[in-house]
Design an enzyme around this catalytic site. Sequence first.
Site, PDB file in Angstrom:
ATOM      1  N   PRO A   2       0.810  -1.238  -0.196  1.00 44.92           N
ATOM      2  CA  PRO A   2       0.018   0.365  -0.001  1.00 44.92           C
ATOM      3  C   PRO A   2       0.954   0.882   0.113  1.00 44.92           C
ATOM      4  O   PRO A   2       1.825   1.435   0.601  1.00 44.92           O
ATOM      5  CB  PRO A   2      -0.873  -0.562   1.501  1.00 44.92           C
ATOM      6  CG  PRO A   2      -0.613  -1.479   1.825  1.00 44.92           C
ATOM      7  CD  PRO A   2       0.638  -2.198   1.512  1.00 44.92           C
ATOM      8  N   GLU A   3       0.658   1.579  -1.092  1.00 44.67           N
ATOM      9  CA  GLU A   3       1.044   3.641  -0.957  1.00 44.67           C
ATOM     10  C   GLU A   3      -0.067   4.756  -0.636  1.00 44.67           C
ATOM     11  O   GLU A   3      -0.760   4.361  -0.278  1.00 44.67           O
ATOM     12  CB  GLU A   3       1.635   3.574  -2.617  1.00 44.67           C
ATOM     13  CG  GLU A   3       3.393   2.529  -2.275  1.00 44.67           C
ATOM     14  CD  GLU A   3       3.654   2.842  -4.412  1.00 44.67           C
ATOM     15  OE1 GLU A   3       3.872   3.637  -4.922  1.00 44.67           O
ATOM     16  OE2 GLU A   3       4.260   1.762  -5.024  1.00 44.67           O
ATOM     17  N   ARG A 113       2.610 -11.042   6.225  1.00 53.68           N
ATOM     18  CA  ARG A 113       3.770 -11.348   5.820  1.00 53.68           C
ATOM     19  C   ARG A 113       4.336 -10.510   7.691  1.00 53.68           C
ATOM     20  O   ARG A 113       5.204 -10.358   7.288  1.00 53.68           O
ATOM     21  CB  ARG A 113       4.666 -10.113   4.902  1.00 53.68           C
ATOM     22  CG  ARG A 113       3.829 -10.384   3.319  1.00 53.68           C
ATOM     23  CD  ARG A 113       5.314 -11.391   3.569  1.00 53.68           C
ATOM     24  NE  ARG A 113       6.763 -11.240   3.519  1.00 53.68           N
ATOM     25  CZ  ARG A 113       7.152 -10.762   2.217  1.00 53.68           C
ATOM     26  NH1 ARG A 113       6.988 -10.558   1.209  1.00 53.68           N
ATOM     27  NH2 ARG A 113       8.515 -10.806   2.430  1.00 53.68           N
TER      28      ARG A 113
END
Length: 304
Positions: A2-3, A113
């Site tokens: 995500p940016e 993760r």
Amino acid sequence: MPELPEVESVRRQLAPLLEGRRFERVVVADRRLTRPDDPAAVARSLEGERVAAVDRRGKYLIVRFESGRALLIHLRMTGSLLHARAGASADDPYTRAVVTLDDGSDVAYRDIRRFGTWALLERGEEDAYLAARLGAEPLGRGFTAARLGARLAKRRAPVKSAILDQRTLAGVGNIYADEALWYARVHPLREAGSLDEGEVAALHRGIRRALERGIERQGSTLRDYRLPDGESGTMQHEFKVYGREGEPCERCGTPIEKIRVAGRGTWYCPSCQRPPGEPVRRRARQAASSSSRRPSRSSSRSSE
Ligand SMILES: [Zn+2]
């Protein structure tokens, strides 16, 4: 990963669901999420907090409480926040935390993760915390071409590395960096400090354009990113260069190429985005000859 556009899309969906609501019950099931703080202690101290606003700074989602505290959530690689009505939360082995609101609905934090972070800051701690980590907000008034130019000046790093540095500007990651450089017609390996005023202005526009477009499409879902309602973003269908190796550039028809810059996969158009040191005129000729690639081009590229 995500940016800014993804986090902003999450914020826009989450804000009306959270604002005014109280955190009734909080479970944090992963030590890594809150470290170095104890997850149970963080969970306990969040209970009873009422949400005043949900903001964003760079890639941080900021849940502000009426008490003056703030919870800073960073999704990192694979984090996502999912909202579910009372009792509707699915059993999911990747759920790392669950907040039950006072309307009975749940917000679950999912992270495969486990690089995501939750930091609970006391009143007054936030400014210093963010100032140490983040530069200007690229869609804010304070981010001007002149300010970008000042940040890039004298830097010898590739321009792509410079704009990925969150202290140059906040929120741009690998995807939107490539897209912004394509809009600006700037090669990712150009030395940051070598851009002239016109190129800096083009890059400034390109960064905003790429990010705004991403927000309009509610971000890009390549693998794990989801909106709080479970839907995917659609920006991935409109990438100009990212992930499009071998496909034609929409501006000139030249096949998009892939290289590595600062260890990251990097996509660009070899005609529109002139390599470092190449005269301007050649770009124009190549653009005109569209898809025909000359052998000299690939040999010069392999030496980069
Ligand atoms: Zn092109």
